[in-house]
Write a protein that holds these residues in place. Structure first.
Motif, PDB file in Angstrom:
ATOM      1  N   ASP A 142       0.859  -1.193   0.000  1.00  0.00           N
ATOM      2  CA  ASP A 142       0.000   0.000   0.000  1.00  0.00           C
ATOM      3  C   ASP A 142       0.890   1.236   0.000  1.00  0.00           C
ATOM      4  O   ASP A 142       1.799   1.341   0.821  1.00  0.00           O
ATOM      5  CB  ASP A 142      -0.885   0.022   1.244  1.00  0.00           C
ATOM      6  CG  ASP A 142      -2.013  -0.992   1.181  1.00  0.00           C
ATOM      7  OD1 ASP A 142      -1.774  -2.122   0.700  1.00  0.00           O
ATOM      8  OD2 ASP A 142      -3.128  -0.670   1.638  1.00  0.00           O
ATOM      9  N   CYS A 184      -6.517  -1.843   4.132  1.00  0.00           N
ATOM     10  CA  CYS A 184      -7.023  -2.718   5.196  1.00  0.00           C
ATOM     11  C   CYS A 184      -6.900  -1.970   6.525  1.00  0.00           C
ATOM     12  O   CYS A 184      -6.021  -1.138   6.717  1.00  0.00           O
ATOM     13  CB  CYS A 184      -6.291  -4.060   5.211  1.00  0.00           C
ATOM     14  SG  CYS A 184      -4.572  -4.016   5.727  1.00  0.00           S
ATOM     15  N   CYS A 223      -2.822  -1.864   7.382  1.00  0.00           N
ATOM     16  CA  CYS A 223      -2.167  -0.771   6.640  1.00  0.00           C
ATOM     17  C   CYS A 223      -2.612   0.611   7.124  1.00  0.00           C
ATOM     18  O   CYS A 223      -1.818   1.555   7.143  1.00  0.00           O
ATOM     19  CB  CYS A 223      -2.429  -0.919   5.149  1.00  0.00           C
ATOM     20  SG  CYS A 223      -1.555  -2.324   4.416  1.00  0.00           S
ATOM     21  N   CYS A 272       1.488  -4.970   3.051  1.00  0.00           N
ATOM     22  CA  CYS A 272       0.127  -5.250   3.549  1.00  0.00           C
ATOM     23  C   CYS A 272       0.081  -6.571   4.319  1.00  0.00           C
ATOM     24  O   CYS A 272       0.440  -7.613   3.786  1.00  0.00           O
ATOM     25  CB  CYS A 272      -0.845  -5.279   2.369  1.00  0.00           C
ATOM     26  SG  CYS A 272      -2.551  -5.558   2.895  1.00  0.00           S
ATOM     27  N   PRO A 273      -0.394  -6.508   5.577  1.00  0.00           N
ATOM     28  CA  PRO A 273      -0.479  -7.737   6.376  1.00  0.00           C
ATOM     29  C   PRO A 273      -1.737  -8.548   6.101  1.00  0.00           C
ATOM     30  O   PRO A 273      -1.877  -9.656   6.610  1.00  0.00           O
ATOM     31  CB  PRO A 273      -0.533  -7.220   7.824  1.00  0.00           C
ATOM     32  CG  PRO A 273      -0.502  -5.728   7.752  1.00  0.00           C
ATOM     33  CD  PRO A 273      -0.780  -5.321   6.354  1.00  0.00           C
ATOM     34  N   SER A 274      -2.664  -7.998   5.295  1.00  0.00           N
ATOM     35  CA  SER A 274      -3.990  -8.606   5.183  1.00  0.00           C
ATOM     36  C   SER A 274      -3.953  -9.974   4.520  1.00  0.00           C
ATOM     37  O   SER A 274      -3.281 -10.175   3.505  1.00  0.00           O
ATOM     38  CB  SER A 274      -4.918  -7.693   4.372  1.00  0.00           C
ATOM     39  OG  SER A 274      -6.175  -8.304   4.215  1.00  0.00           O
TER      40      SER A 274
HETATM   41 ZN   LIG Z   1      -3.244  -3.774   3.931  1.00  0.00          ZN
END
Ligand SMILES: [Zn+2]
Length: 195
Positions: A34, A94, A111, A175-177
């Motif tokens: 992101d 996210c 994020c 991004c951790p999503s």
């Molecule tokens: Zn994210």
């Protein structure tokens, strides 16, 4: 080329002077990054996906395209892209809210919090979160209006090269999503290379 690592699930801030270039490198492949850009002298001015789509007249941007701010000022040129070219411009970042909305049991990190933490380190706060430029996110438009998630198609070491059209503060969040498996089944890091 000097590299700064974006650790998995984390964000970093960089400063670019007008004319300076950097590369956003997908070190391990398949990772969504992101991306936000701000005017360092007025954080109310930021890179805007809706303004850039209106300026470029496409949903996805290609090398040569000039992305603009929410004041329609040129901010970034996409100068090179070795990836398959899918960099979503439609999805919100996210956040704790989105993770709860989608029923994810991984609320943090996200994020949106990563962005706010990075801005906080500079003493900045913003009231609304700009839509990020979701580098390497492979979101497709199906059946004319339907939005679909695909796993990022970026290969290891694929990069996007950007040139600042004005002085910029840029924030990048790996991004951790895991919602929609946009980065596959695990969150990885990325890197910024300075040219
Ligand atoms: Zn994210």
């Amino acid at each position: 080329m000097k590299r700064t690592i974006i650790p998995a699930r984390s964000a970093i801030t960089i400063e670019l002077s007008k004319g300076q270039r950097c590369r956003v490198i997908n070190t391990e492949g398949g990772q969504v990054v992101d991306t936000w850009a701000f005017n360092p002298y007025d954080f109310n001015e930021c890179l805007s996906m809706e303004h850039s789509r209106s300026a470029i007249y496409r949903l996805l941007f290609r090398p040569g395209d000039v992305l603009v701010s929410n004041k329609f000022q040129p901010m970034l040129t996409l100068t090179d892209d070795t990836s398959p070219g899918f960099h979503d411009t439609l999805h919100a970042a996210c956040s704790a809210g989105s993770n709860r909305f989608y029923g994810s049991d991984q609320i943090f990190p996200n994020c949106q919090d990563n962005l706010q933490k990075q801005l906080g380190l500079r003493g900045q706060t913003i009231n609304t979160i700009p839509c990020p430029w979701n580098l390497f996110e492979h979101a497709l438009i199906g059946d004319r209006t339907e939005l679909k998630d695909e796993i990022s198609a970026a290969a290891p070491e694929d990069y996007v090269e950007l040139e600042a059209r004005m002085d910029l503060v840029m924030i990048f969040s790996a991004c951790p999503s895991l919602v929609g498996k946009i980065s596959g089944t695990s969150a990885r890091g990325a890197a910024i290379g300075f040219l």
